[in-house]
Structure formats: C-alpha cells, structure tokens
Design an enzyme around this catalytic site. Sequence first.
Site, mmCIF file in Angstrom:
data_model
loop_
_atom_site.group_PDB
_atom_site.id
_atom_site.type_symbol
_atom_site.label_atom_id
_atom_site.label_comp_id
_atom_site.label_asym_id
_atom_site.label_seq_id
_atom_site.Cartn_x
_atom_site.Cartn_y
_atom_site.Cartn_z
ATOM 1 N N ASP A 22 0.861 -1.202 0.000
ATOM 2 C CA ASP A 22 0.000 0.000 0.000
ATOM 3 C C ASP A 22 0.891 1.244 0.000
ATOM 4 O O ASP A 22 1.526 1.578 0.994
ATOM 5 C CB ASP A 22 -0.879 -0.024 1.263
ATOM 6 N N ASP A 26 -3.905 3.940 2.462
ATOM 7 C CA ASP A 26 -5.359 3.761 2.648
ATOM 8 C C ASP A 26 -5.673 2.330 3.080
ATOM 9 O O ASP A 26 -6.832 1.928 3.108
ATOM 10 C CB ASP A 26 -6.128 4.140 1.371
ATOM 11 N N ASP A 30 -1.765 -1.309 -3.926
ATOM 12 C CA ASP A 30 -2.103 -0.561 -5.145
ATOM 13 C C ASP A 30 -0.990 -0.684 -6.184
ATOM 14 O O ASP A 30 0.075 -1.251 -5.914
ATOM 15 C CB ASP A 30 -2.351 0.911 -4.801
ATOM 16 N N ASP A 99 -5.598 -10.635 -15.179
ATOM 17 C CA ASP A 99 -6.719 -11.555 -15.001
ATOM 18 C C ASP A 99 -7.808 -11.193 -16.006
ATOM 19 O O ASP A 99 -7.946 -10.019 -16.385
ATOM 20 C CB ASP A 99 -7.276 -11.417 -13.578
ATOM 21 N N ASP A 200 -10.044 -16.537 -15.947
ATOM 22 C CA ASP A 200 -10.735 -16.928 -14.729
ATOM 23 C C ASP A 200 -11.927 -17.849 -15.029
ATOM 24 O O ASP A 200 -12.733 -17.544 -15.920
ATOM 25 C CB ASP A 200 -11.248 -15.640 -14.058
ATOM 26 N N GLU A 255 -7.746 -20.960 -16.095
ATOM 27 C CA GLU A 255 -8.119 -21.555 -14.818
ATOM 28 C C GLU A 255 -9.188 -22.591 -15.152
ATOM 29 O O GLU A 255 -10.384 -22.320 -15.133
ATOM 30 C CB GLU A 255 -8.672 -20.521 -13.845
ATOM 31 N N HIS A 321 -4.441 -17.253 -4.705
ATOM 32 C CA HIS A 321 -5.275 -16.381 -3.858
ATOM 33 C C HIS A 321 -6.544 -17.064 -3.381
ATOM 34 O O HIS A 321 -7.303 -16.494 -2.595
ATOM 35 C CB HIS A 321 -5.626 -15.110 -4.632
ATOM 36 N N ASP A 322 -6.790 -18.285 -3.894
ATOM 37 C CA ASP A 322 -8.002 -19.024 -3.487
ATOM 38 C C ASP A 322 -7.682 -20.183 -2.549
ATOM 39 O O ASP A 322 -8.609 -20.880 -2.112
ATOM 40 C CB ASP A 322 -8.682 -19.652 -4.722
#
Length: 555
Positions: A22, A26, A30, A99, A200, A255, A321-322
């Site tokens: 970050d 915030d 990013d 993605d 995806d 995927e 990430h899953d």
Amino acid sequence: MIAPKWWKESVAYQIYPRSFYDSNGDGIGDLPGILQKLDYLKELGVNLLWLNSIYVSPDVDNGYDISDYQSIHPKFGTLTDVERLIEEVHRRDMRIIFDLVINHTSNQHPWFVESRKSRDNPFRDFYIWRDGKDGREPNNWKAHFAKSAWTWDEQTNQYYLNTFSPFQPDLNWKNPTLRAAVHKMMEWWLAKGIDGFRLDAISFISKAANYPDHPGVEPYIFKLDNMMHGPEYHFYLQEMNQKVLSKFDVVAVGECINLTVESAIEVSAPERKELNMPFLFEHTDDTYRHGKNPQRLKEIISRWQLGLHGKGWIGLAFNNHDLPRVVSMFGDDGQYREVSAKMFGTLLLTLEGTPFIYQGEEIGMTNVAFPSISDYRDLATHNLYHELIHEKGESPAKALAEIHAKSRDNARTPMQWDSSPQAGFSSTKPWLGANPNYALINVAQELENPDSIFYYYQKLIDFRKANPVWVYGQYSACLETDPDIISYTRTLGQDQLFIILNCTRKTLAFSMPENILVAEKALLISNYPVDLANGMSLLSLRPYEARVYGLTILE
Ligand code: TEU
Ligand code: CA
C-alpha cells in the site's frame, strides 16, 4: 523435442494487488506499490507477473465481479499507473499478464443493468435468463458462494444464472454479439502491451445444453459437470484464439476445472490453437479435500508429467489467492516451516510446466488463524461458515477451525515486508488483518539471512533460467514404491537432474536408484547444510530434505 517458447521458460509470480503493498496509506495495496517493489521481484529472479483483477468492481468478490473491464478501480490506481507499470516491467525484461473474468460480470455492470430492464432489451441475451419450472428455479444447480445458481429478478419475472453468486450473473457465450464484445475488450488490453491473460473460471463459459438438473434429491446440488465443458467450449476457445490471441505474442493461461491429462491436452496442444496452458489443480484439490498424502501427491505429479510431455503444457502452482498457503497445506508451518517451504519450492521449480510462485510463498508465509469470523473478509469464507453452522449444524468453534484450514483469506493477508506495524505493508490498518507472525516472517528478515527461503528460491530460479533441462527435460519417476519420498530425473540430451524430496517430518533411509550414479560433488542445491563429515550420508534424508543433483549421461 518440445518447441521452445518464452512462456515455457518463464518463472511466474502471482501478485494479489490489494495485499501486496500500500503506497498511499489507505490500507489497500495498489499499482504504485507494485511499481515500488519491482526491483524486489527482479532480485528474486521471476520474469512473468500475473496480477489478480484490478478492474472497477463493487468488490463483492474482491474484483471478480467486474463492472467495467476497461477501467481500473480507483483504490488500485489509474490506467496511467497501469501503462507505467507495463513499461517498467518490460524495462526490467519481465512480462506481465492480467486476469480476465469473462464467465460473468458484476450485477452492476452496465450490460446487466440494461439486460434486466426488459425481455426485449438489446442486452437481454448478454446473460442467461430462464422461466422457473413448477414454481421453482429452472434447475437444481447450487452456486459456489450461494444456495442456488439462479436468482429471481422481479423486473422481468425471470431467473438469471449465476455460477458463483447473485452478484455475478453469467454471461451468455452462445451470443456472438457478447463474444465479439469480449474479444474487442481483450484486444484493447493486448494493444496496451500486456503479455497475456489468466482466464478466470474459463471452464464454465459453456454449460450443458438446456441446463439439465444434476441427478440427486436435494433441492440444490453443487456438481460441476453440467455447469461447464459444454458442447461449445472448444469452439469458444478456438474462436478467441483465432480472433484475438493469435494476433499477439502472448500467453493464455486457463483456470480450468476438473481437468484430466487428456482434457488438458485438448486445451493446450499447440495444434488445437486454444490456450497455451491450463493450471494443474488435481494436486491442490486432492490435498485441500483429503489432507496431506505424499503417496497420492507423487502419483498425481507423475501421471501429469508423463502424460503431458511433448503433447501439452501446464501451469504449476502449490498455492494461489483461493487456496491455503503451501507450507501450511502441504508442508509443516511449525517446527519444519523453512525446510518444508524450500522442499516444495524445489518440487515446484524442478518439474515440467511453468511455475507460478504466489506472493509470500518465497518467504514461507503461513495460514492465519483469526480469533473470530468477523476478522475474515472473503465472501466464500462467510458463505462456508454460514453453511457449516446453519446447514451442517456444526458448532461455531468447529466451523471456525474449518475456516482456519480452508479460508481463501489465508492467502490474502498482507504481504509481510518487515517487522514494523502492519508488516510494513501499510501505514494504516489494512483491509484485512496482517498475520500476527509477521514479526518473525518477513522480507527484511529473509534478505538478511543467506540461508533464507528467499535466497533458496532465488537459486532455484537462477538454475531454471540457465539450464534448459530444468524446463524441457523428460521426467522419469524414481523410488516409485516409497510412500514418503518423491524422486525423479529430468533428462535432456546428456544433461540430467536427479531430484529427491522427503515429504515428511521423518528421517528416511533410501536406496539409490541403480541407474543413478551420484557423487556428492554433483549436488547442485539442498535445503540442509551438506556436511559429509558429520553424517549427511548419501542414503538418508532428514525431515523435508530436498536435494537436486546435476549429472551428465555418458554415452
Ligand atoms: O475461482 C474459480 C473457482 O473458485 C472455482 O474454480 C472453484 O475453485 C472450483 O470450481 C472448485 O470449487 C475464480 C477466482 O480465482 C476466484 O477468486 C473467484 O472468486 C471465482 O473465480 C469467481 O470469479
Ligand atoms: Ca493504497
């Protein structure tokens, strides 16, 4: 000989932008933050980056519910930031893929806002609308993150299909106008210079004809068969290749779900002109569902390595990430965290297939165990917790224990940069709590320790980029009957690697395969100190010990 391609020789790194760095305080990672960390990734040696979804989205599913494919969510930055990032990545001789979430959009995408207005709206057929049957949903399909895969829409008194959640209506790929709109968007991105896409949930773009019920008695059934790999599946992929992908020197990574070696060859064989590679998931699916089992793991690995060689290609990953963290799901995130992290890094980087390292894997980041479900952010996690308690009658404690093992937030806690507050990820409270172990597990610590997981991955990556046998060598299994050791050779011409991995916390004796003549000097890399004087005997492996030998085959 396998046709050489840059995407076969790449070592990839998956960045989950909202948790990477970050830069503006915030609490959310990013694009300028990624820019600031490119030299870190260059030092690691990776040369292909995959960014998870950064498009405008209501963020019900963390950006996998897209409401504008051609704009960047302001929390991540701007299109100018993207163009700057692409340029800086290329300046470092790296590549970057984005993605592509095209099985569905957000229910706030303008296409869907129009589509639901009326049954004769020009965008009606961008989505899948059906009448109910006997006063119920059109069939008994369950969604990934909701009870039913159908949502009633009062405006036009019909149901729409949502494979994942009501906030993610499925696009109707039967509609050539929709497909053309997707192709146009893809081309717009490729013209900006990105090097390809990760597609995806691509298996779901073609469903079984006429949306048949899953056989069974419950009101809603979660079986994937009818929901994907429908009759037009390969046509859609070939059309996408022909109309878009073939015009650029890019990579398309699918995927793809519930693959077999045969169906992986169908989507990745070069002569079929569909995708370049699907991800392998059989090994992670098996371990996620049934727990650690080296014997099953080695059978899966072998079957895929032997089955694909010379026919297709695969993307390899042990976490994303899953999924839970590799060191927690496959290895040992306690006493043997470092050696088991290095062992699975050795497996990942010495197999045939493009390796994808997930952010934090290179420093041995682990699963998290937040004390309350309210500490979790993931839609799927909250849905699972609710189902466990309200449908399976589990106690909150038991449900939370399952969440600890399986939540997708295990992979989404902030990247641990140093031991300062919030793990050096942000100067403020992050969108998702940092794993409390960041004080001990962080990049700064790793960069100071010459024996760290980071430098071990760096060495493996260097070997892989410098020696074609690591990328193109023919796999051959060794010690096949040993339940605890994964061992194999990779052979290309006269170059040969011999890899041997103890997948357990036991110390194991083994006998050298007869056709392998190994002298200690041939040892390229190991996750234990090589100390012959003090008993690192050739024929025994310490817990999670990994060794890679470089051999020359004499004619
Ligand atoms: O994941 C797809 C996904 O969740 C399924 O492949 C699932 O893993 C499989 O069907 C077994 O149940 C992608 C993204 O990676 C994920 O983050 C998104 O939530 C999902 O699609 C919806 O876009
Ligand atoms: Ca930020």
